[in-house]
Structure formats: structure tokens, C-alpha cells
Scaffold this motif. Structure first.
Motif, short mmCIF file in Angstrom:
data_model
loop_
_atom_site.label_atom_id
_atom_site.label_comp_id
_atom_site.label_asym_id
_atom_site.label_seq_id
_atom_site.Cartn_x
_atom_site.Cartn_y
_atom_site.Cartn_z
N ASN A 1 0.82 -1.21 0.00
CA ASN A 1 0.00 0.00 0.00
C ASN A 1 0.85 1.26 0.00
OD1 ASN A 1 -2.09 -1.75 0.16
ND2 ASN A 1 -2.59 -1.36 2.28
N ASP A 2 2.01 1.21 0.64
CA ASP A 2 2.85 2.39 0.76
C ASP A 2 3.74 2.55 -0.46
OD1 ASP A 2 1.79 3.04 3.20
OD2 ASP A 2 3.37 2.03 4.33
N LEU A 3 3.99 3.78 -0.81
CA LEU A 3 4.88 4.10 -1.91
C LEU A 3 6.29 4.24 -1.38
CD1 LEU A 3 2.63 6.86 -3.52
CD2 LEU A 3 2.91 4.54 -4.33
N GLN A 4 7.28 4.00 -2.24
CA GLN A 4 8.66 4.20 -1.83
C GLN A 4 8.98 5.69 -1.94
OE1 GLN A 4 11.15 1.77 -4.30
NE2 GLN A 4 10.53 -0.13 -3.31
N ILE A 5 9.64 6.21 -0.89
CA ILE A 5 10.00 7.62 -0.90
C ILE A 5 11.47 7.80 -0.58
CG2 ILE A 5 7.68 8.43 -0.30
CD1 ILE A 5 8.69 8.85 2.55
N ASN A 6 12.04 8.88 -1.09
CA ASN A 6 13.41 9.32 -0.83
C ASN A 6 14.44 8.19 -0.85
OD1 ASN A 6 12.41 11.92 -0.72
ND2 ASN A 6 12.11 11.83 1.50
N GLU A 7 15.06 7.85 0.31
CA GLU A 7 16.14 6.87 0.37
C GLU A 7 15.68 5.45 0.10
OE1 GLU A 7 15.87 9.23 2.93
OE2 GLU A 7 17.43 10.48 2.05
N GLN A 8 14.40 5.19 0.15
CA GLN A 8 13.90 3.84 -0.12
C GLN A 8 14.00 3.49 -1.60
OE1 GLN A 8 9.92 4.06 1.39
NE2 GLN A 8 10.54 3.62 3.50
N ILE A 9 14.11 4.49 -2.45
CA ILE A 9 14.23 4.26 -3.89
C ILE A 9 15.68 3.89 -4.18
CG2 ILE A 9 14.01 5.30 -6.18
CD1 ILE A 9 11.93 7.21 -4.89
N ARG A 10 15.91 2.65 -4.64
CA ARG A 10 17.27 2.15 -4.84
C ARG A 10 17.58 1.83 -6.31
NH1 ARG A 10 19.18 0.95 0.25
NH2 ARG A 10 17.58 0.67 1.83
N ASP A 11 16.76 2.31 -7.22
CA ASP A 11 16.99 2.05 -8.65
C ASP A 11 18.12 2.91 -9.18
OD1 ASP A 11 14.73 0.24 -9.03
OD2 ASP A 11 13.50 2.01 -8.63
N ASN A 12 18.86 2.37 -10.19
CA ASN A 12 19.97 3.13 -10.78
C ASN A 12 19.46 4.31 -11.58
OD1 ASN A 12 21.87 1.41 -9.71
ND2 ASN A 12 21.82 0.04 -11.49
N GLU A 13 18.46 4.06 -12.44
CA GLU A 13 17.92 5.13 -13.28
C GLU A 13 16.42 5.20 -13.07
OE1 GLU A 13 18.96 4.49 -17.37
OE2 GLU A 13 20.75 5.72 -17.15
N ILE A 14 15.90 6.43 -12.98
CA ILE A 14 14.46 6.65 -12.83
C ILE A 14 14.05 7.81 -13.72
CG2 ILE A 14 14.25 5.74 -10.48
CD1 ILE A 14 14.44 8.59 -9.44
N ARG A 15 12.77 7.79 -14.13
CA ARG A 15 12.21 8.91 -14.89
C ARG A 15 11.58 9.84 -13.86
NH1 ARG A 15 11.33 9.42 -20.00
NH2 ARG A 15 11.52 7.19 -20.38
N VAL A 16 11.88 11.11 -13.91
CA VAL A 16 11.46 12.07 -12.90
C VAL A 16 10.43 13.03 -13.47
CG1 VAL A 16 12.24 13.79 -11.23
CG2 VAL A 16 13.72 11.88 -11.80
N VAL A 17 9.37 13.25 -12.69
CA VAL A 17 8.31 14.20 -13.03
C VAL A 17 8.28 15.24 -11.92
CG1 VAL A 17 5.85 14.49 -13.49
CG2 VAL A 17 7.01 12.39 -14.20
N SER A 18 8.20 16.52 -12.29
CA SER A 18 8.20 17.58 -11.26
C SER A 18 6.82 17.68 -10.62
CB SER A 18 8.60 18.91 -11.88
OG SER A 18 7.59 19.35 -12.75
#
Length: 184
Positions: free
Chosen positions: A18-35
Motif C-alpha cells: 500500500n505504501d509508496l517508496q519515498i526518498n532513500e527507499q528508492i534504490r533504482d539506478n535510473e528513474i524517470r522524474v516528473v516535477s
């Protein structure tokens, strides 16, 4: 003596669905970022995206983990959770709770008692509740189940101004039941 097995997990690796990954929990090398305003910032490393989010005083939240590369959005996570809880509360408030009221009859019920029980059922139906009408058979009364059917038909006929038959009369053991639903 039996061998003892222990499974150990590092804290922070398991995240509930249910919870989303935030800040330091995101461990992927590359991500697509939306402002925060929906503008595409492109594909970058998680560290760069976190730095951009911290500069703006916001959080980096992974919103689409199954995408290639995963999509993360820069947003105020506390505000997002607050709005989500507010929407859930509003949805719960707008739900209509339907209660089932029960009216019990016997095959040898008198006319005035029958009218009183029918008036109670009509009152329940006008409030918006469903009504379960039960005819209880005792002893050898169950062998005369047609009396129960006619009694419930008469009950439905008298209560038709406030409700309709949802489930017709059905004999189950020593009880005959019928459900009435309010008119909408």
C-alpha cells in the motif's frame, strides 16, 4: 534435538504494497522524474533526483514501480497522504448503510397482531432499511407450510406501498423467510 532456523531481514528492505517508496527507499539506478507541476525532467539517477527534491523542500516518491525505467514524482508526501485520507473519509461518509430489520410471525397469528407487525415493517422500509420476514413453525405446524406462504403473500401485499419483494418466501428447516427491499 531439532535444528533451529532463523530468517533475518534488514530493516527498510520490505515495504508494504500500500505504501509508496519515498526518498532513500528508492534504490533504482535510473528513474524517470516528473516535477510537482507535471513537467518531465527526464531520466536520471535516484541520487540526482533526490538532490533536486531536497532543493525544492519536497520528497521523491516512486509512483510507477513497474515502468521501465520506474517513474518518480517530486511532491510533498505528507500533504499527499493527508489528501488521500481526507478523500477516503469523504467516501466513507457518503456511503449508505442498509440495515436488515427482522419481523417474526407465527402461522396462527391474529389479525391485529399481523397488522401491527406489518405497520412496523412499513416503518422500517420507509426509513430505508431492508426487512426480513420470518414465519416460525413449531411442532406439526411445519407440515402445513402453505399457511406460511399465504401469510407472507398477504404481508407482501399489505407492505407493497413501501417496499417490494427482494427474495420470495422460502422454507428453510422450520423457518420460512422472505426479504423486502424499500422502494427507491
Amino acid at each position: 534435538m531439532q535444528p533451529f532456523f532463523c530468517l533475518c531481514f534488514k530493516e527498510g528492505l520490505t515495504i508494504s504494497k500500500n505504501d509508496l517508496q519515498i526518498n532513500e527507499q528508492i534504490r533504482d539506478n535510473e528513474i524517470r522524474v516528473v516535477s510537482a507541476d507535471g513537467e518531465q525532467l527526464g531520466v536520471m539517477s535516484a541520487k540526482e533526483a533526490q538532490d533536486i527534491a531536497y532543493e525544492k523542500g519536497m520528497d521523491l516518491v516512486k509512483i510507477a514501480p513497474q515502468a521501465k525505467p520506474p517513474v518518480c514524482k517530486i511532491m510533498d508526501y505528507g500533504k499527499y497522504k493527508f489528501e488521500l485520507n481526507k478523500r477516503e473519509k469523504e467516501n466513507r461518509k457518503n456511503q449508505k448503510v442498509i440495515n436488515i430489520k427482522e419481523v417474526q410471525l407465527s402461522p396462527s397469528i391474529d389479525t391485529n397482531d399481523f397488522n401491527t407487525k406489518c405497520n412496523h415493517a412499513i416503518k422500517f422500509l420507509k426509513k430505508g432499511d431492508k426487512v426480513k420476514v420470518i414465519v416460525r413453525f413449531r411442532g406439526r405446524e411445519v407440515s402445513h407450510s402453505q399457511i406460511g406462504y399465504t401469510l407472507l403473500e398477504r404481508f407482501a401485499e399489505q407492505a407493497k406501498e413501501a417496499g417490494t419483494v427482494e427474495k420470495p418466501a422460502k422454507l428453510e428447516g422450520r423457518n420460512m423467510t422472505m426479504f423486502l427491499a424499500p422502494l427507491s
